[in-house]
Design a protein around this motif. Structure first.
Motif, PDB file in Angstrom:
ATOM      1  N   ARG A  91      18.325  25.001 -11.177  1.00  0.00           N
ATOM      2  CA  ARG A  91      17.532  25.753 -10.194  1.00  0.00           C
ATOM      3  C   ARG A  91      18.056  25.567  -8.779  1.00  0.00           C
ATOM      4  O   ARG A  91      18.052  26.503  -7.977  1.00  0.00           O
ATOM      5  CB  ARG A  91      16.072  25.277 -10.293  1.00  0.00           C
ATOM      6  N   SER A  92      18.520  24.367  -8.454  1.00  0.00           N
ATOM      7  CA  SER A  92      18.977  24.095  -7.089  1.00  0.00           C
ATOM      8  C   SER A  92      20.265  24.839  -6.739  1.00  0.00           C
ATOM      9  O   SER A  92      20.611  24.959  -5.567  1.00  0.00           O
ATOM     10  CB  SER A  92      19.173  22.594  -6.881  1.00  0.00           C
ATOM     11  N   LEU A  93      20.972  25.352  -7.721  1.00  0.00           N
ATOM     12  CA  LEU A  93      22.214  26.083  -7.468  1.00  0.00           C
ATOM     13  C   LEU A  93      22.006  27.594  -7.398  1.00  0.00           C
ATOM     14  O   LEU A  93      22.949  28.334  -7.144  1.00  0.00           O
ATOM     15  CB  LEU A  93      23.242  25.766  -8.563  1.00  0.00           C
ATOM     16  N   MET A  94      20.770  28.049  -7.608  1.00  0.00           N
ATOM     17  CA  MET A  94      20.494  29.488  -7.608  1.00  0.00           C
ATOM     18  C   MET A  94      20.226  29.966  -6.188  1.00  0.00           C
ATOM     19  O   MET A  94      19.238  29.577  -5.573  1.00  0.00           O
ATOM     20  CB  MET A  94      19.303  29.810  -8.514  1.00  0.00           C
ATOM     21  N   GLY A  95      21.118  30.794  -5.669  1.00  0.00           N
ATOM     22  CA  GLY A  95      20.938  31.379  -4.352  1.00  0.00           C
ATOM     23  C   GLY A  95      20.222  32.707  -4.449  1.00  0.00           C
ATOM     24  O   GLY A  95      19.900  33.195  -5.540  1.00  0.00           O
ATOM     25  N   ALA A  96      19.955  33.316  -3.305  1.00  0.00           N
ATOM     26  CA  ALA A  96      19.284  34.614  -3.268  1.00  0.00           C
ATOM     27  C   ALA A  96      20.089  35.625  -4.074  1.00  0.00           C
ATOM     28  O   ALA A  96      21.305  35.696  -3.959  1.00  0.00           O
ATOM     29  CB  ALA A  96      19.116  35.076  -1.834  1.00  0.00           C
ATOM     30  N   THR A  99      20.636  36.039 -10.783  1.00  0.00           N
ATOM     31  CA  THR A  99      19.877  36.620 -11.885  1.00  0.00           C
ATOM     32  C   THR A  99      20.275  35.945 -13.189  1.00  0.00           C
ATOM     33  O   THR A  99      21.455  35.672 -13.417  1.00  0.00           O
ATOM     34  CB  THR A  99      20.152  38.137 -11.985  1.00  0.00           C
ATOM     35  N   LEU A 100      19.292  35.693 -14.028  1.00  0.00           N
ATOM     36  CA  LEU A 100      19.537  35.083 -15.334  1.00  0.00           C
ATOM     37  C   LEU A 100      18.686  35.797 -16.356  1.00  0.00           C
ATOM     38  O   LEU A 100      17.490  36.008 -16.151  1.00  0.00           O
ATOM     39  CB  LEU A 100      19.197  33.584 -15.299  1.00  0.00           C
ATOM     40  N   LYS A 101      19.301  36.177 -17.481  1.00  0.00           N
ATOM     41  CA  LYS A 101      18.594  36.874 -18.559  1.00  0.00           C
ATOM     42  C   LYS A 101      18.261  35.892 -19.664  1.00  0.00           C
ATOM     43  O   LYS A 101      19.053  35.012 -19.989  1.00  0.00           O
ATOM     44  CB  LYS A 101      19.459  38.007 -19.117  1.00  0.00           C
ATOM     45  N   ALA A 121      15.005  36.610 -14.788  1.00  0.00           N
ATOM     46  CA  ALA A 121      14.572  35.888 -13.582  1.00  0.00           C
ATOM     47  C   ALA A 121      15.554  36.195 -12.464  1.00  0.00           C
ATOM     48  O   ALA A 121      16.772  36.112 -12.659  1.00  0.00           O
ATOM     49  CB  ALA A 121      14.514  34.392 -13.838  1.00  0.00           C
ATOM     50  N   THR A 122      15.015  36.533 -11.298  1.00  0.00           N
ATOM     51  CA  THR A 122      15.838  36.803 -10.122  1.00  0.00           C
ATOM     52  C   THR A 122      15.318  35.955  -8.972  1.00  0.00           C
ATOM     53  O   THR A 122      14.120  35.882  -8.738  1.00  0.00           O
ATOM     54  CB  THR A 122      15.767  38.298  -9.733  1.00  0.00           C
ATOM     55  N   CYS A 123      16.218  35.314  -8.252  1.00  0.00           N
ATOM     56  CA  CYS A 123      15.854  34.495  -7.095  1.00  0.00           C
ATOM     57  C   CYS A 123      15.807  35.400  -5.871  1.00  0.00           C
ATOM     58  O   CYS A 123      16.791  36.075  -5.553  1.00  0.00           O
ATOM     59  CB  CYS A 123      16.887  33.382  -6.917  1.00  0.00           C
ATOM     60  N   ASP A 124      14.638  35.445  -5.187  1.00  0.00           N
ATOM     61  CA  ASP A 124      14.527  36.301  -4.006  1.00  0.00           C
ATOM     62  C   ASP A 124      15.038  35.568  -2.758  1.00  0.00           C
ATOM     63  O   ASP A 124      15.466  34.417  -2.832  1.00  0.00           O
ATOM     64  CB  ASP A 124      13.104  36.833  -3.824  1.00  0.00           C
ATOM     65  N   ASP A 125      14.979  36.230  -1.605  1.00  0.00           N
ATOM     66  CA  ASP A 125      15.531  35.666  -0.371  1.00  0.00           C
ATOM     67  C   ASP A 125      14.820  34.394   0.083  1.00  0.00           C
ATOM     68  O   ASP A 125      15.384  33.590   0.816  1.00  0.00           O
ATOM     69  CB  ASP A 125      15.484  36.695   0.756  1.00  0.00           C
ATOM     70  N   ALA A 126      13.562  34.202  -0.329  1.00  0.00           N
ATOM     71  CA  ALA A 126      12.809  33.006   0.055  1.00  0.00           C
ATOM     72  C   ALA A 126      12.963  31.874  -0.952  1.00  0.00           C
ATOM     73  O   ALA A 126      12.438  30.789  -0.754  1.00  0.00           O
ATOM     74  CB  ALA A 126      11.330  33.353   0.212  1.00  0.00           C
ATOM     75  N   GLY A 127      13.681  32.114  -2.053  1.00  0.00           N
ATOM     76  CA  GLY A 127      13.890  31.073  -3.061  1.00  0.00           C
ATOM     77  C   GLY A 127      12.918  31.117  -4.218  1.00  0.00           C
ATOM     78  O   GLY A 127      12.949  30.255  -5.091  1.00  0.00           O
TER      79      GLY A 127
END
Length: 136
Positions: A91-96, A99-101, A121-127
């Protein structure tokens, strides 16, 4: 028992005790106005205006990347007895924009998110992780 006003004025504690006795009598049918009371805890709420909060957006990779996927391992999904190979993301390596299926696991410092097959799952700009569930 809600209390408004100051508690550091002369007579404030005796007024507070009188309010307590009144509430206690209404709620329980009796009170002891001549007995001392002990103030055990105080919960304080405050409402104030403040400047708007400006959050810094997470770094967004210029190209799609799966650098946050750290391994692939078997995992049990749902009520099935079988184990399925899933991607495991840090999780800590996922930037804005990351995306992961599913099926996949996203492991964080204090949690693990299980993405079932068909979920994304998509990481938005706020994390935040925004998860969309497809029809399974």
């Amino acid at each position: 028992m809600p209390v408004s006003g100051r508690l550091d004025t002369p007579g404030a504690l005796s007024s507070l005790k009188a309010v307590f006795d009144d509430v206690h009598a209404r709620r329980f049918g009796h009170h002891a106005p001549d007995e001392p009371a002990e103030l055990v805890s105080i919960r304080v709420s405050a409402i104030a205006r403040r400047d708007p909060l400006h959050l810094t957006a997470l770094h967004r990779d210029s190209e799609p990347s799966d650098r946050f996927v750290i391994e692939r391992r078997p995992a049990a999904l749902g009520t099935a007895i079988a184990m399925y190979p899933v991607e495991v993301a840090d999780r800590s390596l996922m930037g804005a924009g990351a995306t992961l299926k599913g099926p996949a696991l996203i492991e964080g410092a204090g949690s693990c998110l299980c993405l079932p097959p068909g979920a994304v799952a998509t990481c938005d700009d706020a994390g935040n992780l925004v998860v969309e569930i497809g029809i399974l």
